[in-house]
Design a protein around this motif. Structure first.
Motif, PDB file in Angstrom:
ATOM      1  N   ALA A 124       6.793  -7.720   2.204  1.00  0.00           N
ATOM      2  CA  ALA A 124       7.618  -7.328   0.950  1.00  0.00           C
ATOM      3  C   ALA A 124       6.497  -7.232   0.096  1.00  0.00           C
ATOM      4  O   ALA A 124       6.114  -5.694  -0.818  1.00  0.00           O
ATOM      5  CB  ALA A 124       8.080  -8.537   0.316  1.00  0.00           C
ATOM      6  N   LYS A 125       4.993  -7.838   0.499  1.00  0.00           N
ATOM      7  CA  LYS A 125       4.215  -8.544  -0.781  1.00  0.00           C
ATOM      8  C   LYS A 125       3.585  -6.839  -0.326  1.00  0.00           C
ATOM      9  O   LYS A 125       3.172  -5.488  -1.131  1.00  0.00           O
ATOM     10  CB  LYS A 125       3.118  -8.861  -0.474  1.00  0.00           C
ATOM     11  CG  LYS A 125       1.781  -8.851  -0.790  1.00  0.00           C
ATOM     12  CD  LYS A 125       1.606 -10.483  -0.663  1.00  0.00           C
ATOM     13  CE  LYS A 125      -0.449 -10.114  -1.142  1.00  0.00           C
ATOM     14  NZ  LYS A 125      -1.362  -9.366  -0.615  1.00  0.00           N
ATOM     15  N   LYS A 126       2.909  -6.327   1.358  1.00  0.00           N
ATOM     16  CA  LYS A 126       2.678  -5.342   1.224  1.00  0.00           C
ATOM     17  C   LYS A 126       3.175  -4.068   0.789  1.00  0.00           C
ATOM     18  O   LYS A 126       2.745  -2.594   0.679  1.00  0.00           O
ATOM     19  CB  LYS A 126       2.027  -5.138   2.818  1.00  0.00           C
ATOM     20  CG  LYS A 126       1.159  -4.081   3.416  1.00  0.00           C
ATOM     21  CD  LYS A 126       1.580  -4.150   5.054  1.00  0.00           C
ATOM     22  CE  LYS A 126       0.278  -2.749   5.320  1.00  0.00           C
ATOM     23  NZ  LYS A 126       0.455  -2.913   6.575  1.00  0.00           N
ATOM     24  N   LEU A 127       4.905  -4.135   1.228  1.00  0.00           N
ATOM     25  CA  LEU A 127       5.611  -2.781   0.467  1.00  0.00           C
ATOM     26  C   LEU A 127       4.940  -2.216  -1.375  1.00  0.00           C
ATOM     27  O   LEU A 127       4.885  -1.677  -1.398  1.00  0.00           O
ATOM     28  CB  LEU A 127       6.623  -2.759   0.522  1.00  0.00           C
ATOM     29  CG  LEU A 127       6.877  -2.108   1.798  1.00  0.00           C
ATOM     30  CD1 LEU A 127       8.951  -2.886   2.634  1.00  0.00           C
ATOM     31  CD2 LEU A 127       6.957  -0.874   2.536  1.00  0.00           C
ATOM     32  N   SER A 128       5.487  -3.517  -1.783  1.00  0.00           N
ATOM     33  CA  SER A 128       4.794  -3.869  -3.842  1.00  0.00           C
ATOM     34  C   SER A 128       3.817  -3.478  -3.268  1.00  0.00           C
ATOM     35  O   SER A 128       2.886  -2.026  -4.459  1.00  0.00           O
ATOM     36  CB  SER A 128       5.131  -5.056  -3.828  1.00  0.00           C
ATOM     37  OG  SER A 128       4.592  -5.207  -4.963  1.00  0.00           O
ATOM     38  N   GLU A 129       2.855  -3.514  -2.638  1.00  0.00           N
ATOM     39  CA  GLU A 129       1.015  -2.973  -2.869  1.00  0.00           C
ATOM     40  C   GLU A 129       1.240  -1.556  -2.767  1.00  0.00           C
ATOM     41  O   GLU A 129       0.029  -0.739  -3.379  1.00  0.00           O
ATOM     42  CB  GLU A 129       0.033  -3.575  -1.980  1.00  0.00           C
ATOM     43  CG  GLU A 129       0.068  -5.062  -2.272  1.00  0.00           C
ATOM     44  CD  GLU A 129      -0.654  -5.121  -1.364  1.00  0.00           C
ATOM     45  OE1 GLU A 129      -0.650  -5.751  -0.454  1.00  0.00           O
ATOM     46  OE2 GLU A 129      -1.101  -6.618  -1.681  1.00  0.00           O
ATOM     47  N   ALA A 130       2.110  -1.151  -1.878  1.00  0.00           N
ATOM     48  CA  ALA A 130       2.393   0.224  -1.555  1.00  0.00           C
ATOM     49  C   ALA A 130       2.607   1.211  -2.388  1.00  0.00           C
ATOM     50  O   ALA A 130       3.477   2.423  -2.956  1.00  0.00           O
ATOM     51  CB  ALA A 130       2.711   0.890  -0.140  1.00  0.00           C
ATOM     52  N   GLY A 131       3.223   0.950  -3.340  1.00  0.00           N
ATOM     53  CA  GLY A 131       4.124   0.973  -4.513  1.00  0.00           C
ATOM     54  C   GLY A 131       5.877   1.167  -4.801  1.00  0.00           C
ATOM     55  O   GLY A 131       6.171   1.301  -5.629  1.00  0.00           O
ATOM     56  N   ILE A 132       6.094   0.402  -3.533  1.00  0.00           N
ATOM     57  CA  ILE A 132       7.559   0.470  -3.623  1.00  0.00           C
ATOM     58  C   ILE A 132       8.235  -1.156  -4.898  1.00  0.00           C
ATOM     59  O   ILE A 132       8.074  -2.222  -4.111  1.00  0.00           O
ATOM     60  CB  ILE A 132       7.897   0.108  -2.378  1.00  0.00           C
ATOM     61  CG1 ILE A 132       7.399   2.288  -1.578  1.00  0.00           C
ATOM     62  CG2 ILE A 132       9.349   0.594  -1.731  1.00  0.00           C
ATOM     63  CD1 ILE A 132       7.377   1.753   0.152  1.00  0.00           C
ATOM     64  N   PRO A 133       9.027  -0.945  -4.809  1.00  0.00           N
ATOM     65  CA  PRO A 133       9.388  -2.022  -5.981  1.00  0.00           C
ATOM     66  C   PRO A 133       9.836  -2.773  -4.874  1.00  0.00           C
ATOM     67  O   PRO A 133      11.355  -2.571  -4.238  1.00  0.00           O
ATOM     68  CB  PRO A 133       9.998  -1.874  -7.434  1.00  0.00           C
ATOM     69  CG  PRO A 133      10.059  -0.499  -7.365  1.00  0.00           C
ATOM     70  CD  PRO A 133       9.460   0.065  -5.880  1.00  0.00           C
ATOM     71  N   THR A 134       9.560  -4.854  -4.751  1.00  0.00           N
ATOM     72  CA  THR A 134      10.476  -4.928  -3.823  1.00  0.00           C
ATOM     73  C   THR A 134      10.389  -6.729  -4.623  1.00  0.00           C
ATOM     74  O   THR A 134       9.700  -6.762  -5.237  1.00  0.00           O
ATOM     75  CB  THR A 134       9.954  -5.760  -2.565  1.00  0.00           C
ATOM     76  OG1 THR A 134       8.253  -6.197  -2.912  1.00  0.00           O
ATOM     77  CG2 THR A 134       9.529  -3.986  -2.098  1.00  0.00           C
ATOM     78  N   ILE A 135      11.687  -7.191  -3.778  1.00  0.00           N
ATOM     79  CA  ILE A 135      11.925  -8.525  -4.937  1.00  0.00           C
ATOM     80  C   ILE A 135      12.076  -9.239  -3.621  1.00  0.00           C
ATOM     81  O   ILE A 135      13.116  -8.964  -1.956  1.00  0.00           O
ATOM     82  CB  ILE A 135      13.247  -8.762  -5.328  1.00  0.00           C
ATOM     83  CG1 ILE A 135      13.217  -7.866  -6.848  1.00  0.00           C
ATOM     84  CG2 ILE A 135      13.876 -10.047  -5.547  1.00  0.00           C
ATOM     85  CD1 ILE A 135      11.812  -7.775  -7.644  1.00  0.00           C
ATOM     86  N   GLY A 136      11.893 -10.693  -3.124  1.00  0.00           N
ATOM     87  CA  GLY A 136      11.972 -11.347  -2.013  1.00  0.00           C
ATOM     88  C   GLY A 136      12.489 -12.516  -2.152  1.00  0.00           C
ATOM     89  O   GLY A 136      12.762 -13.021  -2.918  1.00  0.00           O
ATOM     90  N   ILE A 137      13.874 -12.722  -2.101  1.00  0.00           N
ATOM     91  CA  ILE A 137      14.737 -13.271  -1.829  1.00  0.00           C
ATOM     92  C   ILE A 137      14.552 -14.677  -0.718  1.00  0.00           C
ATOM     93  O   ILE A 137      14.867 -14.531   0.786  1.00  0.00           O
ATOM     94  CB  ILE A 137      15.978 -13.029  -1.616  1.00  0.00           C
ATOM     95  CG1 ILE A 137      16.416 -12.405  -3.147  1.00  0.00           C
ATOM     96  CG2 ILE A 137      17.308 -14.576  -1.781  1.00  0.00           C
ATOM     97  CD1 ILE A 137      18.143 -11.829  -3.067  1.00  0.00           C
ATOM     98  N   PRO A 138      14.271 -15.969  -0.568  1.00  0.00           N
ATOM     99  CA  PRO A 138      14.175 -16.887   0.564  1.00  0.00           C
ATOM    100  C   PRO A 138      14.716 -17.515   0.821  1.00  0.00           C
ATOM    101  O   PRO A 138      15.796 -18.681   0.783  1.00  0.00           O
ATOM    102  CB  PRO A 138      13.128 -18.658  -0.302  1.00  0.00           C
ATOM    103  CG  PRO A 138      13.713 -18.368  -1.907  1.00  0.00           C
ATOM    104  CD  PRO A 138      14.431 -16.414  -2.185  1.00  0.00           C
TER     105      PRO A 138
END
Length: 319
Positions: free
Chosen positions: A109-123
């Motif tokens: 998710a972090k990597k996708l976010s860094e690529a400009g895709i808004p991501t939210i992680g649910i544990p």
């Protein structure tokens, strides 16, 4: 934000379905399309995606596992696989992504976010091994499963005057063993975070036997070592018949507890709220009974702190 994707990745955890349900219904309530991505990052790479509606998530809040299914993806870790995933998101018009899983899933998710895709992680992981949140979805259901097993094993151990080692999940985090051991009244709890002395365990076995105790329950986290080696040592040192029960993947299944359903539902709704407010790269969690969100990179870098006070309490109560 017109279209949101949701996927479950890594090991499944009870409560994932409750979170998926909340994501889908909260999105539809806000007039946003939801695309269900099946089989985790593998499904994202391969375009295993379909639109979800209210009926898609009917009658799932009480079900274990994940309706979207899950998988681990080595391909996603490669540059080629990652680029495929990004292209698929663009092809399906997915503006934001909600990812349910543990530490490895959050790294994706972090990597996708860094690529400009808004991501939210649910544990979502039964191990409760993410340091930024008090609890992860699925943890308490796994604890209840282990406590139930302890009760059943105690019955048969008492009948035969045995000791029994119950091996639970937790390679690096001993929370399942700790919480279940305390709730189940185990005489000994062995976790990766605390170096254990086999002679101390044997002493407890002998002391219990000398005062007429007919059973001795030892809860051991899998990351500590081989349960059968521990059993062999106890037999050799105490003469007490000692059996091993490995619970394995039974801990991942079953109906989620009310608590897991509640925090999953709250986090699912919160994830939609964040994306609709143009907030991505966030990790959801629970602190002091409140749903919180923080930068996903910060969340990944927070070290898990073992509850030594609780561990010491178990030693006091098991005399």
């Amino acid at each position: 934000m017109k279209t949101i994707g949701v996927l479950t990745s890594g090991g499944d955890a009870p409560g994932m379905n409750a979170a998926i349900r909340a994501v889908v219904r909260a999105a539809i309530f806000n007039k946003v399309r939801v695309m269900g991505i099946k089989q985790g990052y593998n499904g994202l790479i391969n375009g295993s995606i379909e639109e979800m509606n209210l009926s898609s998530v009917a009658d799932i809040i009480h079900r274990g596992g994940t309706m979207l299914r899950s998988a681990r993806s080595d391909e996603f870790r490669t540059e080629e696989g990652f680029n495929k995933a990004v292209n698929v998101l663009e092809i399906f018009g997915i503006d934001g992504l909600i990812i349910l899983g543990g530490d490895g899933s959050f790294k994706g998710a972090k990597k996708l976010s860094e690529a400009g895709i808004p991501t939210i992680g649910i544990p979502c992981t039964i191990d409760n091994d993410m340091g930024y949140t008090d609890y992860t979805i699925g943890f308490f259901t796994a604890v209840e499963t282990v406590v139930d097993a302890i009760s059943k094993i105690r019955d048969t151990s008492t009948s035969h005057g045995r000791a029994n080692i119950i091996e639970v999940m937790g390679r690096h985090c001993g929370d399942i063993a700790l919480y279940a051991g305390l709730a189940g009244g185990a005489e000994s709890i062995i976790v990766p975070e605390v170096e254990f002395d086999i002679d101390e365990v044997c002493k407890r076995v002998i002391q219990g036997r000398n005062r007429g105790k007919l059973h001795h329950i030892i809860v051991l986290a899998e990351g500590v070592g081989n349960a059968y080696d521990v059993s062999k040592s106890i037999i050799e040192k105490t003469g007490t018949d000692t059996r091993v029960t490995i619970l394995g993947h039974i801990q991942r299944g079953g109906t989620p507890t009310a608590f897991d359903r509640i925090i999953a539902s709250k986090m699912g709704g919160k994830a939609i709220e964040l994306l609709l407010n143009d907030k991505g790269g966030r990790a959801l969690g629970i602190k002091c009974n409140q749903i919180i969100d923080m930068d996903i990179d910060e969340a990944l870098n927070m070290k898990k702190v073992f509850d030594m006070e609780m561990y010491d309490t178990t030693k006091v109560l098991s005399i």
